[in-house]
Design a protein around this motif. Structure first.
Motif, PDB file in Angstrom:
ATOM      1  N   LEU A 159      -6.042 -27.622 -11.752  1.00 57.43           N
ATOM      2  CA  LEU A 159      -6.525 -28.878 -11.176  1.00 57.43           C
ATOM      3  C   LEU A 159      -6.710 -29.934 -12.261  1.00 57.43           C
ATOM      4  O   LEU A 159      -6.355 -31.107 -12.072  1.00 57.43           O
ATOM      5  CB  LEU A 159      -7.838 -28.648 -10.427  1.00 57.43           C
ATOM      6  N   ALA A 160      -7.268 -29.542 -13.404  1.00 57.42           N
ATOM      7  CA  ALA A 160      -7.473 -30.500 -14.495  1.00 57.42           C
ATOM      8  C   ALA A 160      -6.143 -31.072 -14.976  1.00 57.42           C
ATOM      9  O   ALA A 160      -6.039 -32.264 -15.293  1.00 57.42           O
ATOM     10  CB  ALA A 160      -8.210 -29.830 -15.646  1.00 57.42           C
ATOM     11  N   ALA A 161      -5.119 -30.226 -15.007  1.00 56.07           N
ATOM     12  CA  ALA A 161      -3.809 -30.669 -15.485  1.00 56.07           C
ATOM     13  C   ALA A 161      -3.120 -31.615 -14.517  1.00 56.07           C
ATOM     14  O   ALA A 161      -2.135 -32.267 -14.881  1.00 56.07           O
ATOM     15  CB  ALA A 161      -2.920 -29.456 -15.748  1.00 56.07           C
ATOM     16  N   HIS A 162      -3.627 -31.711 -13.286  1.00 51.91           N
ATOM     17  CA  HIS A 162      -2.990 -32.562 -12.277  1.00 51.91           C
ATOM     18  C   HIS A 162      -3.841 -33.777 -11.893  1.00 51.91           C
ATOM     19  O   HIS A 162      -3.612 -34.411 -10.866  1.00 51.91           O
ATOM     20  CB  HIS A 162      -2.649 -31.723 -11.037  1.00 51.91           C
ATOM     21  N   GLN A 163      -4.814 -34.093 -12.728  1.00 56.93           N
ATOM     22  CA  GLN A 163      -5.578 -35.323 -12.544  1.00 56.93           C
ATOM     23  C   GLN A 163      -4.728 -36.505 -12.973  1.00 56.93           C
ATOM     24  O   GLN A 163      -4.072 -36.472 -14.013  1.00 56.93           O
ATOM     25  CB  GLN A 163      -6.869 -35.276 -13.366  1.00 56.93           C
ATOM     26  N   TYR A 164      -4.746 -37.562 -12.198  1.00 53.26           N
ATOM     27  CA  TYR A 164      -3.952 -38.753 -12.508  1.00 53.26           C
ATOM     28  C   TYR A 164      -4.608 -39.556 -13.637  1.00 53.26           C
ATOM     29  O   TYR A 164      -5.820 -39.419 -13.888  1.00 53.26           O
ATOM     30  CB  TYR A 164      -3.825 -39.630 -11.264  1.00 53.26           C
ATOM     31  N   PRO A 165      -3.867 -40.429 -14.324  1.00 56.64           N
ATOM     32  CA  PRO A 165      -4.440 -41.231 -15.411  1.00 56.64           C
ATOM     33  C   PRO A 165      -5.612 -42.110 -14.986  1.00 56.64           C
ATOM     34  O   PRO A 165      -6.466 -42.444 -15.807  1.00 56.64           O
ATOM     35  CB  PRO A 165      -3.249 -42.090 -15.859  1.00 56.64           C
TER      36      PRO A 165
ATOM     37  N   THR B 257       0.895 -16.956 -11.183  1.00 54.41           N
ATOM     38  CA  THR B 257       0.564 -16.399 -12.496  1.00 54.41           C
ATOM     39  C   THR B 257       1.496 -16.841 -13.608  1.00 54.41           C
ATOM     40  O   THR B 257       1.257 -16.505 -14.770  1.00 54.41           O
ATOM     41  CB  THR B 257       0.573 -14.858 -12.429  1.00 54.41           C
ATOM     42  N   GLU B 258       2.541 -17.601 -13.294  1.00 58.70           N
ATOM     43  CA  GLU B 258       3.519 -17.931 -14.321  1.00 58.70           C
ATOM     44  C   GLU B 258       3.864 -19.414 -14.310  1.00 58.70           C
ATOM     45  O   GLU B 258       3.789 -20.082 -13.271  1.00 58.70           O
ATOM     46  CB  GLU B 258       4.801 -17.107 -14.120  1.00 58.70           C
ATOM     47  N   GLY B 259       4.268 -19.890 -15.491  1.00 64.33           N
ATOM     48  CA  GLY B 259       4.802 -21.238 -15.632  1.00 64.33           C
ATOM     49  C   GLY B 259       3.803 -22.337 -15.317  1.00 64.33           C
ATOM     50  O   GLY B 259       2.586 -22.159 -15.404  1.00 64.33           O
ATOM     51  N   HIS B 260       4.340 -23.493 -14.935  1.00 63.84           N
ATOM     52  CA  HIS B 260       3.496 -24.645 -14.645  1.00 63.84           C
ATOM     53  C   HIS B 260       2.640 -24.430 -13.394  1.00 63.84           C
ATOM     54  O   HIS B 260       1.601 -25.062 -13.227  1.00 63.84           O
ATOM     55  CB  HIS B 260       4.375 -25.889 -14.458  1.00 63.84           C
ATOM     56  N   LEU B 261       3.063 -23.538 -12.507  1.00 63.38           N
ATOM     57  CA  LEU B 261       2.309 -23.241 -11.290  1.00 63.38           C
ATOM     58  C   LEU B 261       1.094 -22.363 -11.547  1.00 63.38           C
ATOM     59  O   LEU B 261       0.256 -22.200 -10.662  1.00 63.38           O
ATOM     60  CB  LEU B 261       3.221 -22.536 -10.279  1.00 63.38           C
ATOM     61  N   GLN B 262       0.994 -21.776 -12.708  1.00 60.40           N
ATOM     62  CA  GLN B 262      -0.064 -20.806 -12.972  1.00 60.40           C
ATOM     63  C   GLN B 262      -1.450 -21.353 -12.645  1.00 60.40           C
ATOM     64  O   GLN B 262      -1.821 -22.437 -13.066  1.00 60.40           O
ATOM     65  CB  GLN B 262      -0.040 -20.372 -14.440  1.00 60.40           C
ATOM     66  N   GLY B 263      -2.202 -20.574 -11.877  1.00 59.19           N
ATOM     67  CA  GLY B 263      -3.563 -20.949 -11.507  1.00 59.19           C
ATOM     68  C   GLY B 263      -3.670 -21.606 -10.148  1.00 59.19           C
ATOM     69  O   GLY B 263      -4.781 -21.771  -9.625  1.00 59.19           O
ATOM     70  N   SER B 264      -2.545 -21.977  -9.549  1.00 64.98           N
ATOM     71  CA  SER B 264      -2.581 -22.686  -8.269  1.00 64.98           C
ATOM     72  C   SER B 264      -2.313 -21.747  -7.109  1.00 64.98           C
ATOM     73  O   SER B 264      -1.901 -20.592  -7.286  1.00 64.98           O
ATOM     74  CB  SER B 264      -1.550 -23.818  -8.260  1.00 64.98           C
ATOM     75  N   TRP B 265      -2.572 -22.259  -5.906  1.00 65.30           N
ATOM     76  CA  TRP B 265      -2.273 -21.559  -4.655  1.00 65.30           C
ATOM     77  C   TRP B 265      -1.561 -22.534  -3.723  1.00 65.30           C
ATOM     78  O   TRP B 265      -1.739 -23.752  -3.831  1.00 65.30           O
ATOM     79  CB  TRP B 265      -3.536 -21.098  -3.937  1.00 65.30           C
ATOM     80  N   TYR B 266      -0.815 -21.970  -2.785  1.00 61.38           N
ATOM     81  CA  TYR B 266      -0.310 -22.766  -1.669  1.00 61.38           C
ATOM     82  C   TYR B 266      -0.296 -21.896  -0.426  1.00 61.38           C
ATOM     83  O   TYR B 266       0.215 -20.780  -0.437  1.00 61.38           O
ATOM     84  CB  TYR B 266       1.102 -23.297  -1.911  1.00 61.38           C
ATOM     85  N   PHE B 267      -0.897 -22.418   0.642  1.00 58.44           N
ATOM     86  CA  PHE B 267      -0.942 -21.727   1.927  1.00 58.44           C
ATOM     87  C   PHE B 267      -0.325 -22.639   2.980  1.00 58.44           C
ATOM     88  O   PHE B 267      -0.744 -23.789   3.139  1.00 58.44           O
ATOM     89  CB  PHE B 267      -2.384 -21.371   2.301  1.00 58.44           C
TER      90      PHE B 267
END
Length: 466
Positions: A145-151, A413-423
């Motif tokens: 989530l922190a990595a996807h905060q906008y400027p 668990t891998e790459g840029h998606l690591q730590g995220s979920w999608y349902f």
């Protein structure tokens, strides 16, 4: 004797000037006991009466054409107390909450957010069903989530055009709901004890809160965070974030924004049915009601006063959509809705003070337990997890094991998606995308310490009816 008589007549004709202004002030500040009694006994129209069935009554309720038509705050660079420098004394008191209706019976002592502190968090994880894997999943969720905060400090459900640069798929469709996206992304940080004053993500949280404050429009009805797309959902979520941040830090610069956000919720309540929906002062639905009541609860924990009549109105609404003695709840009436709205309704009842042994609450919790966690619907899971957590017992233990392990297994668990979920579910996935899915999953795994239990942790095993 004649001389004295003449002197008395002369003295009677002499007058001294009177400070009229001070007399008027004294009269205004000190109303008579009769006037005070009238004010205390006053009740708003229909809120504590039965809900009218004639929908035409709503046509007479005034509504605002644009809830955000007010002061533009986009020029504010920081969280500023001046954004809402209005007199709020008529509904709030920064020192003591006047209403006890949001303080349920049988509660533990202490504040509702104290479990988020570093000193108690690990112990609560162990005691209440978490483990190292669930805490690691929370840490990875916050990192994503922190990595996807906008400027600009906010988040966007359509995350592709921010720092992500399209590396993550499954973007949400509600790109205009920036307030909602920012609030829902902030809540997991606050749930983990991260604030703008302490923690690993201090700068992230500060910029997110500043984004919300800058976008608040101060109206005569309060501070509005209503926006196109999210509408009252956006406002309720943002009010929760501001109230929780203030409750956790007591930062005076957040007091007025949080207070003004709650004032707008008070205004936006349907004055006939007691609920909230997409637009202010319109007949309510259980889903929107859940977020507004959660904001009021968070404000109450911060000792921001919540008017008692607003809370009574929520009871009126819930009575109008409940069935089976309060065990199940519909969406806008008794016949619609299902497990999701039932979970929301039950948590609202718990916030409003239903005792743990209430038959409706027990029957409703047993119903949720039989349904079990959903593999996709995180909206339902979010509310049902809290209901069963607060009640505890074997039903909670079974639910928690399934819910916790499912989320741990589903996390990327891998790459840029690591730590995220999608349902892939309409409530969270389709509209809110990966940002919303990740926020909900992280908050569910924080349940062990996000809020103190509403009841003692004695077993409820024998009280569930099958």
């Amino acid at each position: 004797m004649c001389v004295h008589a003449i002197l008395l007549v002369v003295l009677a004709l002499i007058s001294l000037p009177i400070d009229v202004e001070s007399v008027v002030k004294d009269l205004v500040l000190l109303p008579s006991p009769e006037e005070t009694d009238v004010l205390e006994d006053f009740q708003p129209d229909s809120l504590i009466d039965a809900v009218p069935e004639d929908a035409q009554l709503h046509a007479a309720i005034p509504a605002i054409s644009d809830p955000t038509d007010a002061i533009d705050l986009t020029a504010v660079d920081e969280i500023q107390l001046s954004v809402a420098a209005l007199n709020m004394s008529e509904i709030t008191d920064p020192l003591q909450a006047a209403s006890d209706l949001l303080r349920p019976m049988n509660t533990l002592s202490g504040e509702g957010f104290e479990g988020r502190g570093a000193g108690t968090r690990q112990a609560l994880v162990r005691q209440r069903g978490g483990n190292d894997a669930s805490e690691r999943a929370v840490a990875l969720g916050l990192k994503w989530l922190a990595a996807h905060q906008y400027p600009d400090g906010g988040w966007n459900f359509d995350h592709r055009f921010g720092p992500c640069q399209g590396r993550c798929g499954e973007a949400g469709s509600m790109a205009e709901s920036r307030n909602a996206a920012t609030a829902i992304a902030l809540l997991p940080f606050l749930g983990a004890g991260q604030t703008h004053m302490k923690g690993e993500y201090q700068t992230i949280v500060e910029r997110g809160l500043s984004f919300l404050v800058q976008r608040m429009s101060v109206t005569s009805y309060g501070g509005s965070l209503y926006e196109k797309g999210g509408r009252m959902y956006s406002h309720g979520l943002a009010a929760i974030a501001l109230s929780e941040a203030y409750a956790m830090t007591r930062d005076k610069e957040l007091f007025q924004p949080a207070q003004q956000a709650l004032k707008f919720i008070v205004y936006a309540q349907d004055p006939v049915g007691g609920g909230w929906r997409y637009e202010p002062r319109t007949p309510g639905d259980t889903s929107v009601v859940g977020w507004q009541l959660m904001a009021l609860k968070s404000g109450s924990l911060a000792y921001i006063d919540v008017p008692a009549n607003t809370v009574r109105g929520v009871d009126v609404f819930l009575n109008s959509v409940q069935k089976s003695g309060g065990a199940k709840y519909g969406y806008m009436n008794r016949s619609d809705g299902g497990a999701g709205t039932t979970a929301i309704g039950l948590l609202c009842r718990m916030y409003l003070g239903w005792p743990r042994n209430d038959p409706g609450l027990q029957e409703g919790a047993a119903y949720l337990s039989r349904q079990g966690p959903s593999s996709q619907d995180m909206y339902y899971n979010y509310y049902a997890t809290q209901v069963l957590f607060h009640l505890g017992g074997s039903a909670w233990e079974e639910w928690n094991t399934r819910m916790r392990d499912h989320l741990i297994q589903r996390q990327e668990t891998e790459g840029h998606l690591q730590g995220s979920w999608y349902f892939n579910h309409r409530h969270v996935g389709t509209t809110g995308g990966r940002v919303c899915s990740t926020a909900f999953a992280t908050m569910i795994l924080e349940v062990y310490y996000r809020h103190m239990p509403l009841y003692s942790l004695e077993s409820t095993e024998d009280t569930f009816s099958e």
